[in-house]
Design a protein around this motif. Structure first.
Motif, PDB file in Angstrom:
ATOM      1  N   HIS A  34       0.848  -1.201   0.000  1.00 16.62           N
ATOM      2  CA  HIS A  34       0.000   0.000   0.000  1.00 16.62           C
ATOM      3  C   HIS A  34       0.878   1.244   0.000  1.00 16.62           C
ATOM      4  CE1 HIS A  34      -2.646  -3.108   1.758  1.00 16.62           C
ATOM      5  NE2 HIS A  34      -3.587  -2.478   1.064  1.00 16.62           N
ATOM      6  N   LEU A  35       0.319   2.316  -0.539  1.00  7.50           N
ATOM      7  CA  LEU A  35       0.955   3.620  -0.477  1.00  7.50           C
ATOM      8  C   LEU A  35       0.117   4.464   0.478  1.00  7.50           C
ATOM      9  CD1 LEU A  35       3.368   5.123  -1.720  1.00  7.50           C
ATOM     10  CD2 LEU A  35       1.832   5.978  -3.500  1.00  7.50           C
ATOM     11  N   TYR A  36       0.768   4.880   1.568  1.00  8.11           N
ATOM     12  CA  TYR A  36       0.057   5.616   2.622  1.00  8.11           C
ATOM     13  C   TYR A  36       0.365   7.110   2.489  1.00  8.11           C
ATOM     14  CZ  TYR A  36      -0.045   0.882   4.603  1.00  8.11           C
ATOM     15  OH  TYR A  36      -0.213  -0.468   4.793  1.00  8.11           O
ATOM     16  N   TYR A  37      -0.677   7.921   2.431  1.00  9.16           N
ATOM     17  CA  TYR A  37      -0.526   9.380   2.361  1.00  9.16           C
ATOM     18  C   TYR A  37      -0.725   9.948   3.764  1.00  9.16           C
ATOM     19  CZ  TYR A  37      -0.742   8.988  -2.729  1.00  9.16           C
ATOM     20  OH  TYR A  37      -0.489   8.671  -4.034  1.00  9.16           O
ATOM     21  N   VAL A  38       0.309  10.655   4.235  1.00  8.62           N
ATOM     22  CA  VAL A  38       0.298  11.132   5.630  1.00  8.62           C
ATOM     23  C   VAL A  38       0.551  12.641   5.659  1.00  8.62           C
ATOM     24  CG1 VAL A  38       1.372  10.898   7.911  1.00  8.62           C
ATOM     25  CG2 VAL A  38       1.189   8.889   6.389  1.00  8.62           C
ATOM     26  N   ASN A  39      -0.249  13.355   6.482  1.00  3.05           N
ATOM     27  CA  ASN A  39      -0.034  14.793   6.681  1.00  3.05           C
ATOM     28  C   ASN A  39       1.001  15.040   7.767  1.00  3.05           C
ATOM     29  OD1 ASN A  39      -1.764  15.838   4.776  1.00  3.05           O
ATOM     30  ND2 ASN A  39      -3.521  16.014   6.162  1.00  3.05           N
ATOM     31  N   TYR A  40       2.012  15.872   7.455  1.00  4.41           N
ATOM     32  CA  TYR A  40       2.966  16.354   8.462  1.00  4.41           C
ATOM     33  C   TYR A  40       2.584  17.817   8.725  1.00  4.41           C
ATOM     34  CZ  TYR A  40       6.213  12.372   7.704  1.00  4.41           C
ATOM     35  OH  TYR A  40       6.781  11.133   7.633  1.00  4.41           O
ATOM     36  N   ASP A  51      -0.349  27.166  10.661  1.00  2.94           N
ATOM     37  CA  ASP A  51      -1.345  26.188  10.232  1.00  2.94           C
ATOM     38  C   ASP A  51      -0.922  25.587   8.893  1.00  2.94           C
ATOM     39  OD1 ASP A  51      -2.854  26.705  12.450  1.00  2.94           O
ATOM     40  OD2 ASP A  51      -4.102  28.231  11.451  1.00  2.94           O
ATOM     41  N   GLY A  52      -1.434  24.436   8.642  1.00  3.33           N
ATOM     42  CA  GLY A  52      -1.182  23.817   7.342  1.00  3.33           C
ATOM     43  C   GLY A  52      -0.419  22.505   7.457  1.00  3.33           C
ATOM     44  N   PHE A  53      -0.314  21.822   6.327  1.00  3.02           N
ATOM     45  CA  PHE A  53       0.319  20.503   6.267  1.00  3.02           C
ATOM     46  C   PHE A  53       1.180  20.393   5.021  1.00  3.02           C
ATOM     47  CE2 PHE A  53      -3.844  20.039   8.255  1.00  3.02           C
ATOM     48  CZ  PHE A  53      -3.589  19.293   9.393  1.00  3.02           C
ATOM     49  N   ILE A  54       2.068  19.462   5.037  1.00  3.95           N
ATOM     50  CA  ILE A  54       2.700  18.962   3.809  1.00  3.95           C
ATOM     51  C   ILE A  54       2.450  17.453   3.811  1.00  3.95           C
ATOM     52  CG2 ILE A  54       5.012  18.682   4.869  1.00  3.95           C
ATOM     53  CD1 ILE A  54       6.134  19.403   2.033  1.00  3.95           C
ATOM     54  N   THR A  55       1.933  16.950   2.697  1.00  6.32           N
ATOM     55  CA  THR A  55       1.520  15.544   2.636  1.00  6.32           C
ATOM     56  C   THR A  55       2.589  14.721   1.923  1.00  6.32           C
ATOM     57  OG1 THR A  55      -0.783  16.268   2.510  1.00  6.32           O
ATOM     58  CG2 THR A  55      -0.311  13.966   1.934  1.00  6.32           C
ATOM     59  N   GLY A 112      12.507  25.377   3.288  1.00  6.58           N
ATOM     60  CA  GLY A 112      13.178  26.129   4.345  1.00  6.58           C
ATOM     61  C   GLY A 112      12.405  26.145   5.647  1.00  6.58           C
ATOM     62  N   LYS A 113      11.109  25.788   5.571  1.00 11.39           N
ATOM     63  CA  LYS A 113      10.322  25.707   6.797  1.00 11.39           C
ATOM     64  C   LYS A 113      10.529  24.352   7.459  1.00 11.39           C
ATOM     65  CE  LYS A 113       6.842  29.051   5.297  1.00 11.39           C
ATOM     66  NZ  LYS A 113       5.405  29.345   5.121  1.00 11.39           N
ATOM     67  N   ARG A 114       9.850  24.139   8.585  1.00 13.99           N
ATOM     68  CA  ARG A 114      10.012  22.882   9.302  1.00 13.99           C
ATOM     69  C   ARG A 114       8.650  22.194   9.442  1.00 13.99           C
ATOM     70  NH1 ARG A 114      15.008  22.826  11.644  1.00 13.99           N
ATOM     71  NH2 ARG A 114      14.582  21.540  13.456  1.00 13.99           N
ATOM     72  N   ALA A 115       8.701  20.864   9.437  1.00 12.53           N
ATOM     73  CA  ALA A 115       7.495  20.063   9.636  1.00 12.53           C
ATOM     74  C   ALA A 115       7.632  19.297  10.941  1.00 12.53           C
ATOM     75  CB  ALA A 115       7.319  19.091   8.467  1.00 12.53           C
ATOM     76  N   ILE A 116       6.475  18.925  11.484  1.00 15.29           N
ATOM     77  CA  ILE A 116       6.475  18.203  12.763  1.00 15.29           C
ATOM     78  C   ILE A 116       6.213  16.729  12.476  1.00 15.29           C
ATOM     79  CG2 ILE A 116       5.373  17.961  15.014  1.00 15.29           C
ATOM     80  CD1 ILE A 116       4.538  20.937  14.747  1.00 15.29           C
ATOM     81  N   LEU A 117       7.132  15.888  12.957  1.00 14.71           N
ATOM     82  CA  LEU A 117       7.022  14.452  12.725  1.00 14.71           C
ATOM     83  C   LEU A 117       5.810  13.902  13.468  1.00 14.71           C
ATOM     84  CD1 LEU A 117       8.895  12.676  11.038  1.00 14.71           C
ATOM     85  CD2 LEU A 117       9.998  11.955  13.142  1.00 14.71           C
ATOM     86  N   PRO A 118       4.892  13.247  12.759  1.00 14.58           N
ATOM     87  CA  PRO A 118       3.711  12.687  13.432  1.00 14.58           C
ATOM     88  C   PRO A 118       4.094  11.710  14.540  1.00 14.58           C
ATOM     89  CG  PRO A 118       3.449  12.609  11.042  1.00 14.58           C
ATOM     90  CD  PRO A 118       4.873  12.996  11.317  1.00 14.58           C
ATOM     91  N   THR A 119       3.247  11.579  15.497  1.00 10.22           N
ATOM     92  CA  THR A 119       3.297  10.637  16.627  1.00 10.22           C
ATOM     93  C   THR A 119       4.384  10.935  17.647  1.00 10.22           C
ATOM     94  OG1 THR A 119       4.767   8.966  15.673  1.00 10.22           O
ATOM     95  CG2 THR A 119       2.426   8.804  15.105  1.00 10.22           C
ATOM     96  N   ILE A 120       5.547  11.513  17.243  1.00  8.50           N
ATOM     97  CA  ILE A 120       6.567  11.782  18.271  1.00  8.50           C
ATOM     98  C   ILE A 120       6.975  13.252  18.331  1.00  8.50           C
ATOM     99  CG2 ILE A 120       7.509   9.452  18.362  1.00  8.50           C
ATOM    100  CD1 ILE A 120       9.731  10.264  16.541  1.00  8.50           C
ATOM    101  N   GLY A 121       6.504  14.088  17.384  1.00 10.05           N
ATOM    102  CA  GLY A 121       6.630  15.537  17.527  1.00 10.05           C
ATOM    103  C   GLY A 121       7.973  16.141  17.196  1.00 10.05           C
TER     104      GLY A 121
END
Length: 881
Positions: A202-208, A214-218, A247-256
């Protein structure tokens, strides 16, 4: 008159013959070559089967092909060395012994390294000889006095010497790289030890979530558990969709954990969303990106495939259990966008079939490019020839794109890496012999690296280590470089390429001049044999049922280099039938021989046509077989021998010779000569039955002959025996007999019934007159009348126009004309009725609209068959008048 000797047994029994002759050959030392500097040796180093193994069809094919080459060259007079050996098979052997320990409720760690290795040696002592004994059942004529084991003292010293040499040249290094890791075997694997399988995943699409806004990168991933090891999200620099997020930062799901959003040209904008997670510790492409972008590498796995402390709340879970837990948490947090079916390639351990994990680890590597270049040149400049030639391109392409070779394995069984670490100064000591102290500071506080070398490292040295290298032995000087490396095409890279690289590096010479690659043995449907499919054929069972010669013949005849072989019970039966046909022919010849017969004083000028014909055909055969053998076309050489013996010798010449047994000149000298020569031609392929028959012939011949057929000279063509005119004459005689036989079969004439025939000989009258007896007896024709073209011909007769003659068969003498007419008329009526029925059905619109297409097609084919048959029946009826 000399007294007749006892007949050879009525039936050929392989079980009574094979062990007897193998021991005979062994006792006389035929397998051990004598060094003769006036002769060039022919050398094959046997691919060493795993010590864990039992004989399988791959071994049987390898053994057959190599043995026939060795036997052929032995008979040609070259000192042949076929050196056998056994491989220690690091992962496979350790796996088997660990399984045995598990049955006792123990692990290797319960025993400790030394005690575990003691158990391995005990196991090897028990089973090492098994595969050698099984090889002997195949009739292999290898030199058992030179048998080697990869863990023997000599090969072990070769391994140490090579490692130290490459280390000192800077071609062996220790580094942290992404490697293939097997969680079950708990060891690194080289790229070649990983088998890739197309897997439905499967290919899983996840929002970070974005950090600070506000907002996400998928992102899209096939392995959501590796999210825990992400250290960046990457997009292609030309992808305008994400230009504002770079250049921005994303937050890793489940562990932050916060990770940067970066650009990298390795990202495919068309994959998933065009944004990908970067996990340097668990993906080879991500590892390279991480090196270039100076990213952290976070390992989330323990060596057994469970999650480590870097996995946070998932620590301790199995990797696949972790996947399910993370997916559940992502869904709960609303971060799992969607899931799509996705087929992708997943690597599996070639030993235990466990899914491997890409893993950053400190391992030992061989810098391979400097070694690959000489190996490329050796093939390009023609010093080494690869058969079949199409694999040359495959070999060169692999070497030109080769990656460094990971040679360390986290095992206990194998050649331990000869590196010692100093606890005082931190330096490395890398000697051939075990050191007592640090080579740099003299401290005795040194500890050897716990890992062992990849099994293929020692295998790569096999052609020269088995002959004594690094010592300058007499065997090495005489037998190296070797002649042919015969093996399966599936290990061209695993083994052949590495032998060429290491041979050139260690000896400055090629290890062999020819690489002969055979195919895989498949079942009759062309499917790969496997225990799961239940289509595996045990060679020892085949030997017990059909005989060794039949198995060898079935595996090798009609095959060509590099092509897979389909083996079936029908093929084995055909091979056994050939051995029996040969035996029966020999039994006839030997049974009619007087003791003291000479075959060297045959005066061809006084011989009848059929004798001169078979001698000419034999010479053609000998020429063809020697050429095919020179060209490595062993399957074609064997097929030609088979066709000659079965067809020309047994079915034609012997049957003609039977008519002259009590006449002069006797056919016995020619019968014995052709049989004896044919046996020597066939011996490399079918050693046991040929030796048994040859020894029976030898007893009755008044000739100086070798002690065994295997040391008798291989036949060379007698050019003086070739006679094209004689062959053309006999071809006409055979064509006449065959044509009459075909007519008898077509009209179902009883085999015992004599029929009348007339022959118009055209320009071959003398030939046909000399063969009247043969034509009469072999075609069951009496009377046989030779007429001129102008002579009157009988009514209601079948005329067969051949090349060089006409055969006329009066129908009244062959069949009951009235009964045959009535039968044909009934058949014609029956056919016409079926034609009408099928034509009506194929005009029926309801049938055509409702029936499946394959049914309609089948009915049309049946109609064509009935129409063709009807025409044939009408023609035959017309012939009867």
């Amino acid at each position: 008159m000399a007294q007749r000797l006892t007949e050879i047994p009525k039936a050929y029994d392989p079980q009574k013959v094979e062990a007897k002759w193998y021991q005979f050959w062994l006792d006389r030392g035929y397998f051990t070559p004598k060094i003769d500097h006036n002769k060039k040796p022919f050398v094959i180093i046997m691919p060493p089967p795993n010590v864990t193994g039992e004989l399988h069809l791959g071994h049987a094919l390898t053994a057959t092909l190599e043995d026939l080459m060795i036997r052929w060259h032995r008979m040609k007079g070259a000192p042949p060395l076929w050196l056998p050996g056994v491989d220690h098979a690091g992962i496979a052997t350790q796996f088997v012994v660990e399984q045995a320990l598990a049955e006792e409720g123990l692990t290797r760690h319960d025993l400790g390294r030394d005690m575990f290795l003691e158990r391995v040696w005990q196991w090897i002592g028990k089973y090492r000889g098994t595969i050698a004994e099984q090889h002997k059942r195949l009739g292999v004529s290898c030199d058992w006095s030179r048998e080697r084991f990869t863990m023997d003292e000599g090969p072990s010293k070769a391994v140490r010497t090579t490692f130290v040499h490459l280390y000192e040249k800077g071609l062996i290094y220790r580094g942290e790289r992404i490697i293939n890791w097997c969680p079950r075997c708990t060891t690194a694997l080289s790229d070649l030890e990983v088998e890739h399988e197309e897997t439905e995943g499967h290919l899983y699409y996840v929002n970070y979530r974005l950090a600070g806004e506000d907002g996400f990168i998928t992102v899209a991933t096939t392995r959501p558990e590796t999210i825990l090891g992400d250290t960046a999200v990457a997009v292609n620099p030309d992808d305008d969709r994400y230009r504002d997020l770079v250049g921005k930062r994303a937050i890793l799901p489940t562990i932050g954990r916060k990770i940067p959003i970066i650009t990298d040209s390795a990202v495919d904008p068309a994959f998933g969303t065009g944004a990908v997670k970067i996990t340097p510790a668990h993906d080879p492409v991500d590892f390279e990106v991480g090196q270039q972008q100076n990213l952290d590498s976070v390992n989330i796995l323990n060596s057994d495939g469970t999650m480590n402390e870097n996995a946070g709340p998932y620590a301790g879970l199995d990797r696949f259990a972790c996947r399910e837990a993370i997916l559940a948490d992502l869904e709960k947090e609303g971060l799992l966008v969607k899931v799509e079916p996705h087929i992708h390639s997943v690597g599996h351990c070639c030993r235990c079939n466990t899914a491997v994990e890409p893993w950053v680890s400190k391992q030992w590597f061989v810098k391979i490019s400097p070694l690959a270049l000489p190996a490329i040149n050796a093939v390009v400049d023609g010093r080494i020839k690869i058969i079949p030639e199409r694999f040359t391109k495959v070999y060169l392409n692999w070497l030109e794109n080769i990656r460094d070779w990971c040679i360390s394995r986290q095992l206990w069984w194998g050649h331990r890496i000869p590196v010692w670490y100093c606890g005082e100064c931190g330096e490395l000591t890398v000697p051939v012999d075990d050191p007592k102290s640090c080579a740099h500071c003299g401290s005795s506080g040194i500890v050897q690296d716990p890992d062992v070398l990849d099994t293929w490292f020692s295998s790569a040295l096999w052609p020269h280590s088995t002959l004594g290298w690094p010592e300058q032995t007499e065997d090495l000087h005489y037998f190296y470089p070797t002649s042919v490396m015969e093996t399966g095409y599936d290990i061209l890279f695993f083994w052949v390429a590495r032998m060429i690289m290491m041979g050139l590096e260690n000896t400055d010479e090629i290890p062999f001049d020819t690489v002969y690659l055979h195919g895989l043995v498949r079942d009759e449907k062309g499917e790969k044999m496997s225990k799961v499919k239940g289509n595996v054929l045990n060679p020892l069972d085949a030997i017990a049922q059909y005989g060794t010669d039949a198995l060898r013949f079935a595996l090798s005849t009609g095959t060509s280099p590099g092509n897979d072989i389909r083996l079936s019970s029908q093929r084995l039966e055909a091979a056994r039938n050939f051995a029996n046909k040969l035996w029966n022919a020999a039994r006839f010849v030997v049974g009619n021989m007087e003791e003291g017969l000479s075959v060297t004083k045959i005066d061809r000028a006084t011989l009848p046509l059929e004798d001169r014909w078979i001698l000419s055909r034999l010479s053609h055969l000998v020429t063809a077989v020697n050429k095919f053998m020179d060209d490595f076309q062993f399957g074609e050489a064997e097929r030609q021998i088979h066709d000659f013996l079965w067809g020309e010798f047994c079915d034609w010449y012997i049957e003609m010779a039977k008519l002259r047994l009590n006449e002069s000149p006797s056919p016995m000298p020619v019968l014995a000569y052709v049989l004896e020569t044919s046996l020597r031609l066939l011996h490399p392929f079918m050693p046991f039955v040929t030796e048994e028959i040859w020894q029976n012939l030898k007893e009755r011949l008044d000739e100086e002959m070798a002690e065994s057929i295997m040391i008798a000279p291989y036949p060379t063509a007698d050019e003086g025996a070739i006679d094209a005119a004689v062959e053309k004459q006999m071809e006409l005689v055979i064509e006449i007999i065959r044509a009459i036989r075909n007519e008898r079969a077509e009209f179902k004439v009883e085999p015992s019934k004599w029929i009348e025939a007339l022959i118009v000989p055209h320009d071959a009258k003398s030939t046909i007159e000399s063969q009247v007896c043969a034509i009469e007896m072999l075609a069951r024709v009496r009377p046989l009348t030779i007429i001129e073209t102008k002579d009157a011909r009988p009514d209601k007769a079948k005329t067969l126009v051949l090349t060089g003659a006409e055969v006329i068969i009066p129908m009244a003498g062959m069949i009951d004309l009235d009964a045959e007419r009535q039968r044909l008329e009934r058949e014609i009526q029956k056919n016409q009725a079926e034609i009408l029925r099928l034509e009506a059905r194929l005009k029926d619109e309801e049938f055509l609209s409702k029936a499946p297409s394959h049914i309609i097609s089948r009915e049309r084919d049946r109609l064509e068959e009935y129409i063709t048959r009807s025409k044939m029946l009408i023609q035959r009826l017309a012939e009867l008048g």
